[in-house]
Scaffold this active site. Structure first.
Site, PDB file in Angstrom:
ATOM      1  CD  GLU A 137      -7.099   2.844   6.460  1.00 34.27           C
ATOM      2  OE1 GLU A 137      -6.081   2.216   6.751  1.00 34.27           O
ATOM      3  OE2 GLU A 137      -7.820   2.549   5.504  1.00 34.27           O
ATOM      4  NE  ARG A 175      -4.172   0.106   1.736  1.00 35.70           N
ATOM      5  CZ  ARG A 175      -5.290   0.519   1.117  1.00 35.70           C
ATOM      6  NH1 ARG A 175      -5.499   1.801   0.885  1.00 35.70           N
ATOM      7  NH2 ARG A 175      -6.199  -0.345   0.756  1.00 35.70           N
TER       8      ARG A 175
END
Ligand code: FES
Ligand code: FES
Lengths: 761, 161
Positions: A713, A311
């Protein structure tokens, strides 16, 4: 309509009265036992002897277990089977659990755990990124490399070449409720587990393996966590498994909670990174070619490090279109805590790399940092692709940046900051605007699924259950708002219930910001099933078409007949119609090959922009955030009050990561910052004096739950604007680029100021 | 073992306990008043704040026997007599001054102590007073706002909700 209303958190009234129950608050039988781990004091070595006689004799101790006493799987890892509950011969970090004490009280267990004598033939630990790289100590056989175009050639041809290295620290989660689990043994050896976890299904799986039973013998329940932030995705496994094996051994309820120091010493944290970059740049600041190398400190076990490092690579572009780019990621194995999931899951580390490049370009070329950013932004509608080949379809950052620069008076304040810096030799200011483009979906595509269970009772009250967990983010309330909206009911008629593997099986962790996207859709599907059944029934009875039946305002209207929802439910029950349904959802459009690094890993992107103003004291390095302005994209918000709460909290946590929160290990691998006395999370006085947060007014272009966007997030990375502003304040001190490491503690700021003043950037 | 007696939320409470029992342990484990949370065990997070004789104290830093004979107030005793939320509790709910809620009891108890001392605090005074209470979730903005609102001040100027 309930969806979209700014309602308070569902448990607010329980929290303000102290009635909300966390694991340690659940009533237990008087003979409940309490557990503590005995920990390794060495970072690497072989256990040559273990003398636990004094532990066994200590007051209140009932039993002591080592690896040899575990009858079944000795494993608490989420994937790789490389993380034993109790060490087997070898120790890998300071703080690794070696033996388990089972005692009559929490304090008796902890006191006894200190009495163990573990003799270890010490080996030289690998602690730093440099040591790991030199020793080729890594996960996977080599680095992962994602490429698009030809970065090296593009850099060669470019007018300017800029390179540097960013040292980026990790972060302790500091969920205010520490890790905790409680297990009640049931008849026939079954286990009922209460865990403070983001991932009940994984707890179920690990506990089943540890007691040698199928998953159906284990039921895991989680009503709420006192904060998670990713730290309770895998790190709760050890406590739940320990309680289960102890309950199996003793036949008694067993509870374990880490005290704060143990929690910080034992559990994994955010991955720290070293990011090396080389950019080829055109005179206007446009990036022609870019190479990144990520050195990722994963700690001793694999845990979730591979998807975290992936990621980070997937966010190395952030909001910027790169035609020729190469990202190399080394996943390094060290004798430290096994780094784990943390809000953003590698995304923040990837993103700050390119934000740093933007500031470096601006400094070297004498350009305005915001202008450099904007010239590199993706272009809306141009069909541009990310480094991994996903088309950026809904790039709204140009408009968002325009809006925020006006609302926060960016240009005028920038001029004031420059003016201030010309006239003040000691205090220097910085003002920076940074964007966020964050990909939403688990990159492990099969995790993008969710289930729900909805019951309607004869009195019209509704019982709601789904696979998501509540850690304070307000997921339960948002999903209840979805159910209330579907049924046209007031929210009070919806009962929110604890996540329970006995109700909804095979759930994914509540992570990747996906909680309301996935579970909201699953709940909607279940509600629609029940609605259709009721509508068909009432339609038949009252001579109306089923699809003309309306659920609104607590009533069901079929043709000329209007019933209360309760009457409709009772009528359906009388007619022997099932009023219970499951719902299921899987995210569409995903296709991702993580080895090649190409495809569409994300369903959509969430966006945000933040402008932060800071001041530094060039004599001491002390620094403050003066003002922050944020514009964030939550799509069509399911609950604006909860979403704004996520944004404020996320920004402060992100800024904390990059400023005050410093993890320090000594040369033997001992974590020195293992309590809030030495590890500084933001306190009430640290947050910006002026703090303006607004939601972007727009819908998700994809068909998500009521066109909302995930919000857990993405706002965390708005905190990068604070770091960028600090870089710019340091930049005001001298001619060379402000080489500021993160976290930008006073010490780090002072060092950078001195280098910049000396022209050694 | 030692005998301690105190008044907790207006009710007499006494028990035979080990001398080293902390007040937080006594409240949670002997009296089952689990609204007082333990977040750090070491006097730093403020989740365990209660009032002893009207003063805010971190109950993880005081022995139960030190509170012998004292009037102790915990989060469980804060609601109005009819069970409705008091003005501070209501403000925390209305202004979203909580997320995971673990810090909330300590925050509410600290806020009550502050407002008793200083019924109309400035924002800076609220912030200074809360330095001993950590919240990891909210970023504090809505907590400060809730306390200002509970003191009867206009919070519409305090930006974002
Ligand atoms: S538990 Fe008492 S201050 Fe943290
Ligand atoms: S609401 Fe979670 S710590 Fe404050």
């Amino acid at each position: 309509m309930s969806a979209g209303a700014p309602l308070p958190h569902d448990a607010a009234h329980l929290h303000v009265t102290g009635a909300a129950r966390y694991i340690d608050d659940i009533p237990v039988p008087a003979n409940c036992l309490h557990l503590a781990f005995g920990l390794s004091q060495s970072a690497a070595g072989r256990i040559t002897d273990m003398d636990l006689a004094r532990v066994r004799q200590a007051d209140g101790v009932v039993a002591v277990m080592t690896a040899a006493d575990l009858p079944f799987a000795n494993d608490v890892s989420p994937a790789a089977h490389d993380e034993p509950l109790l060490a087997t011969g070898q120790v890998h970090y300071v703080g690794q659990p070696v033996f388990l004490v089972i005692a009559r009280s929490h304090h008796a267990a902890r006191r006894a755990a200190r009495l163990g004598k573990i003799t270890i033939a010490e080996e030289t630990p690998i602690l730093t990124l440099a040591e790991a790289l030199a020793a080729n100590s890594r996960f996977e056989d080599g680095p992962r490399i994602y490429t698009k175009g030809n970065a090296a050639a593009a850099i060669d041809k470019a007018a300017h070449k800029i390179s540097g290295t960013l040292h980026l620290g990790g972060q302790e989660h500091f969920y205010l409720e520490g890790q905790a689990a409680l297990v009640f043994p049931q008849e026939n050896g079954d286990m009922h587990v209460h865990s403070s976890t983001q991932h009940p299904t994984e707890i179920q799986h690990k506990v089943a393996d540890a007691i040698g039973r199928p998953m159906h013998a284990v039921r895991v329940e989680s009503r709420r966590m006192g904060g998670g932030f990713g730290g309770k995705e895998s790190q709760g496994n050890a406590l739940a498994v320990a309680c289960a094996v102890a309950a199996n051994l003793t036949g008694r309820a067993c509870k374990m909670r880490y005290d704060r120091d143990d929690d910080m010493i034992i559990t994994g944290k955010r991955h720290d990174f070293e990011i090396q970059y080389t950019a080829g740049v055109a005179p206007d600041g446009r990036i022609a070619g870019l190479q990144f190398t990520h050195l990722v400190r994963c700690g001793w076990a694999m845990d979730l490090s591979l998807p975290v490092a992936d990621r980070a690579m997937l966010h190395a572009d952030n909001a910027y279109h790169l035609t020729d780019v190469e990202i190399t990621s080394h996943r390094l194995k060290t004798n430290t805590q096994s780094a784990t999931a943390y809000r953003g899951f590698g995304g923040p580390q990837g993103m700050i790399g390119i934000e740093r490049v933007m500031d470096h370009i601006a400094a070297n070329l004498g350009l305005d940092p915001l202008a450099v950013r904007r010239v590199n932004y993706y272009q809306q509608g141009a069909g541009q692709t990310t480094p991994y080949g996903q088309i950026v379809e809904d790039f709204i950052l140009d408009e968002m940046t325009d809006t925020l620069t006006v609302s926060c008076d960016f240009a005028a304040r920038k001029a004031q900051v420059e003016d201030w810096n010309r006239n003040h030799p000691t205090l220097k200011k910085g003002l920076a605007l940074t964007p966020v483009k964050f990909g939403i979906s688990f990159t492990l595509s099969h995790l993008n699924q969710a289930g729900a269970l909805v019951h309607v009772y004869q009195d019209g009250s509704v019982h709601l259950n789904h696979g998501g967990t509540e850690m304070g983010q307000g997921l339960f309330q948002k999903v209840a708002q979805v159910a209330a909206t579907c049924f046209g009911l007031p929210l009070q008629q919806i009962k929110i219930t604890a996540t329970d593997t006995g109700k909804v099986p095979n759930t994914s962790a509540t992570a990747a910001s996906s909680g309301s996207d996935l579970n909201g859709m699953a709940v909607k599907a279940a509600c629609e099933t029940i609605k259709t059944r009721i509508a068909e029934h009432l339609g038949a009875v009252h001579g109306a078409a089923a699809d003309s039946v309306v659920f609104d305002g607590g009533r069901v209207i079929a043709g000329a007949h209007s019933l209360t929802f309760a009457e409709a439910a009772a009528s359906a029950y009388q007619a022997r119609i099932s009023l219970s349904a499951t719902g299921f959802y899987k995210t569409p459009k995903l296709a991702w090959d993580r080895i090649k690094g190409t495809g569409r890993p994300f369903f959509y992107f969430a966006y945000g922009v933040a402008a932060t103003e800071v001041v530094i004291d060039t004599l001491t390095g002390e620094n403050r955030i003066l003002r922050a302005d944020i514009l964030h994209d939550a799509g069509q918000s399911l609950n604006p009050a909860l979403d704004i709460g996520q944004i404020e909290g996320g920004y402060v946590q992100g800024a904390g990561w990059l400023t005050t929160e410093e993890l320090v290990w000594d040369a033997r691998g001992r974590l020195l910052t293992h309590a809030p006395s030495t590890y500084k999370i933001p306190a009430c006085g640290d947050r910006p004096k002026v703090f303006n947060v607004a939601l972007w007014d727009g819908q998700n272009r994809e068909d998500t739950i009521f066109r909302s966007k995930a919000v857990g997030e993405p706002p965390f990375m708005l905190g990068i604007s604070a770091y960028s502003a600090l870089c710019q304040a340091v930049q005001a001190c001298g001619p060379t680029f402000a080489d500021l490491r993160a976290p930008a503690t006073p010490e780090a700021v002072l060092a950078a100021v001195m280098r910049t003043q000396a022209g050694q950037g | 073992m030692a005998q301690v007696s105190m008044t907790v939320n207006g009710r007499a409470a006494s028990a035979e306990i080990e001398g080293r029992t902390l007040l937080s342990t006594f409240l949670r484990e002997t009296l089952h008043l689990t609204g007082t949370h333990v977040g750090c065990d070491t006097s730093q997070c403020g989740a365990c704040v209660v009032h002893v004789n009207g003063e805010a104290v971190k109950s993880c830093t005081m022995l139960a026997s030190e509170a012998d004979g004292a009037e102790v107030a915990t989060i469980e005793g804060q609601a109005n007599a009819d069970g409705s939320l008091n003005v501070i509790q209501q403000a925390f709910q209305d202004h979203h001054g909580l997320q995971c809620g673990f810090c909330t009891p300590g925050m509410v108890m600290s806020a009550a102590a502050l407002l008793k001392e200083n019924p109309k605090p400035s924002e800076a005074e609220v912030r200074a007073y809360l330095e001993g209470n950590i919240c990891r979730c909210t970023g504090y903005h809505n907590i400060v706002k809730a306390i200002m609102a509970a003191s009867g001040q206009d919070v519409s100027a305090l930006a974002a909700e």
